[in-house]
Design an enzyme around this catalytic site. Structure first.
Site, mmCIF file in Angstrom:
data_model
loop_
_atom_site.group_PDB
_atom_site.id
_atom_site.type_symbol
_atom_site.label_atom_id
_atom_site.label_comp_id
_atom_site.label_asym_id
_atom_site.label_seq_id
_atom_site.Cartn_x
_atom_site.Cartn_y
_atom_site.Cartn_z
ATOM 1 N N LYS A 175 -15.702 -7.529 3.813
ATOM 2 C CA LYS A 175 -15.002 -8.103 4.475
ATOM 3 C C LYS A 175 -15.243 -7.845 5.955
ATOM 4 O O LYS A 175 -15.753 -6.702 6.422
ATOM 5 C CB LYS A 175 -13.634 -7.374 4.172
ATOM 6 C CG LYS A 175 -13.040 -7.726 2.932
ATOM 7 C CD LYS A 175 -11.776 -6.676 2.485
ATOM 8 C CE LYS A 175 -11.152 -6.982 1.040
ATOM 9 N NZ LYS A 175 -9.743 -6.038 0.828
ATOM 10 N N ARG A 212 -2.514 -5.379 -8.259
ATOM 11 C CA ARG A 212 -1.506 -6.569 -8.073
ATOM 12 C C ARG A 212 -1.521 -7.768 -9.267
ATOM 13 O O ARG A 212 -0.601 -8.333 -9.511
ATOM 14 C CB ARG A 212 -1.575 -7.330 -6.749
ATOM 15 C CG ARG A 212 -1.221 -6.600 -5.532
ATOM 16 C CD ARG A 212 -1.674 -7.123 -4.405
ATOM 17 N NE ARG A 212 -3.180 -7.459 -4.168
ATOM 18 C CZ ARG A 212 -3.729 -7.854 -3.109
ATOM 19 N NH1 ARG A 212 -3.031 -7.908 -1.919
ATOM 20 N NH2 ARG A 212 -5.149 -7.730 -3.222
ATOM 21 N N SER A 254 -3.256 -7.844 2.907
ATOM 22 C CA SER A 254 -3.397 -7.777 4.304
ATOM 23 C C SER A 254 -4.073 -8.901 4.873
ATOM 24 O O SER A 254 -3.838 -9.201 6.186
ATOM 25 C CB SER A 254 -4.373 -6.424 4.539
ATOM 26 O OG SER A 254 -4.032 -5.473 4.005
ATOM 27 N N HIS A 290 0.831 -1.386 -0.030
ATOM 28 C CA HIS A 290 0.120 0.104 -0.171
ATOM 29 C C HIS A 290 0.879 1.038 -0.015
ATOM 30 O O HIS A 290 0.624 2.258 -0.794
ATOM 31 C CB HIS A 290 -0.919 -0.043 1.453
ATOM 32 C CG HIS A 290 -1.814 -1.031 1.415
ATOM 33 N ND1 HIS A 290 -2.143 -1.708 2.425
ATOM 34 C CD2 HIS A 290 -2.900 -1.414 0.562
ATOM 35 C CE1 HIS A 290 -3.077 -2.559 2.315
ATOM 36 N NE2 HIS A 290 -3.427 -2.444 1.028
HETATM 37 O O1 PNS Z 1 -8.821 -2.236 0.116
HETATM 38 P P1 PNS Z 1 -10.346 -2.636 -0.545
HETATM 39 O O2 PNS Z 1 -11.061 -3.630 0.376
HETATM 40 O O3 PNS Z 1 -10.109 -3.143 -2.147
HETATM 41 O O4 PNS Z 1 -10.832 -1.241 -0.276
HETATM 42 C C1 PNS Z 1 -12.389 -1.165 -1.121
HETATM 43 C C2 PNS Z 1 -12.965 -0.164 -0.465
HETATM 44 C C3 PNS Z 1 -12.940 0.389 0.790
HETATM 45 C C4 PNS Z 1 -11.977 1.270 -1.698
HETATM 46 C C5 PNS Z 1 -14.262 0.060 -1.380
HETATM 47 O O5 PNS Z 1 -15.142 -0.727 -0.602
HETATM 48 C C6 PNS Z 1 -15.239 1.530 -0.958
HETATM 49 O O6 PNS Z 1 -14.897 2.351 -1.919
HETATM 50 N N1 PNS Z 1 -15.762 1.526 -0.030
HETATM 51 C C7 PNS Z 1 -16.534 2.769 0.414
HETATM 52 C C8 PNS Z 1 -18.094 2.623 0.201
HETATM 53 C C9 PNS Z 1 -18.272 2.657 -1.615
HETATM 54 O O7 PNS Z 1 -18.182 3.564 -2.038
HETATM 55 N N2 PNS Z 1 -18.974 1.587 -2.071
HETATM 56 C C10 PNS Z 1 -19.208 1.402 -3.518
HETATM 57 C C11 PNS Z 1 -17.852 1.239 -4.210
HETATM 58 S S1 PNS Z 1 -18.333 1.054 -5.963
#
Ligand code: PNS
Length: 166
Positions: free
Chosen positions: A42, A91, A128, A18
């Site tokens: 998650k 990745r 993670s 990250h």
């Molecule tokens: O590290 P990750 O788990 O891939 O991150 C995912 C994250 C937190 C960036 C995504 O779930 C997110 O944007 N969450 C905020 C809520 C949201 O906007 N959800 C719709 C995404 S299209």
């Protein structure tokens, strides 16, 4: 005009993979917000406040970088803070499938663009999820995470030895 981007993620916990993306992202914009978001799919080991605190420590030496919790929709957060770009590390092809769907949805919702950065080869296998699992089973993860995360994981192991092994 100020170029402002966000690097969003779960960061549960933040890894050197990250941090490499965050560092490289800073070269592309004037201000970079690292956004700690909720991924509905998650179960988080660390609270959002704990993840923000660990990230704040890990990026303290990076100029132009701030850390914040995304407390709702990512695109709404970006609209309120006048953030025009999402930066995400990728990745693998599996990551790309997942990231592509979110990038297209976010663009459909508000027109915001996503820029993908290929993860450096040395961190391509780090996640993670694996860090939590290896740490909870007593493995050495010091080469993959900053010191602040080492300390937080050690503390968690002491208070809850089985957590993370899932
Ligand atoms: O590290 P990750 O788990 O891939 O991150 C995912 C994250 C937190 C960036 C995504 O779930 C997110 O944007 N969450 C905020 C809520 C949201 O906007 N959800 C719709 C995404 S299209």
């Amino acid at each position: 005009m100020m170029r402002r981007a966000i690097c969003p993620g779960s960061f549960d916990p933040v890894t050197h993979g990250h941090l490499d993306i965050i560092r490289r992202g800073t070269a592309l914009v004037d201000e970079l917000v690292v956004g700690v978001g909720v991924n509905g799919g998650k179960h988080a080991m660390f609270s959002a406040a704990e993840r923000v605190a660990m990230l704040s420590d890990a990026v303290a030496d990076l100029p132009g970088v701030t850390v914040a919790e995304i407390d709702g929709l990512l695109v709404e957060f970006c609209r309120c803070r006048e953030i025009g770009t999402i930066i995400k590390g990728v990745r693998s092809g599996t990551d790309l499938d997942y990231e592509m769907q979110m990038a297209q949805m976010n663009r459909q919702l508000t027109g915001i663009e996503t820029v993908f950065l290929p993860t450096a080869a040395e961190w391509a296998f780090v996640s993670s999820t694996l860090i939590r699992e290896i740490s909870s089973l007593g493995g050495d993860i010091s080469q993959f995470v900053p010191d602040v995360v080492m300390r937080a994981l050690a503390q968690r192991r002491a208070t809850n030895p089985t957590e993370g092994a899932r």
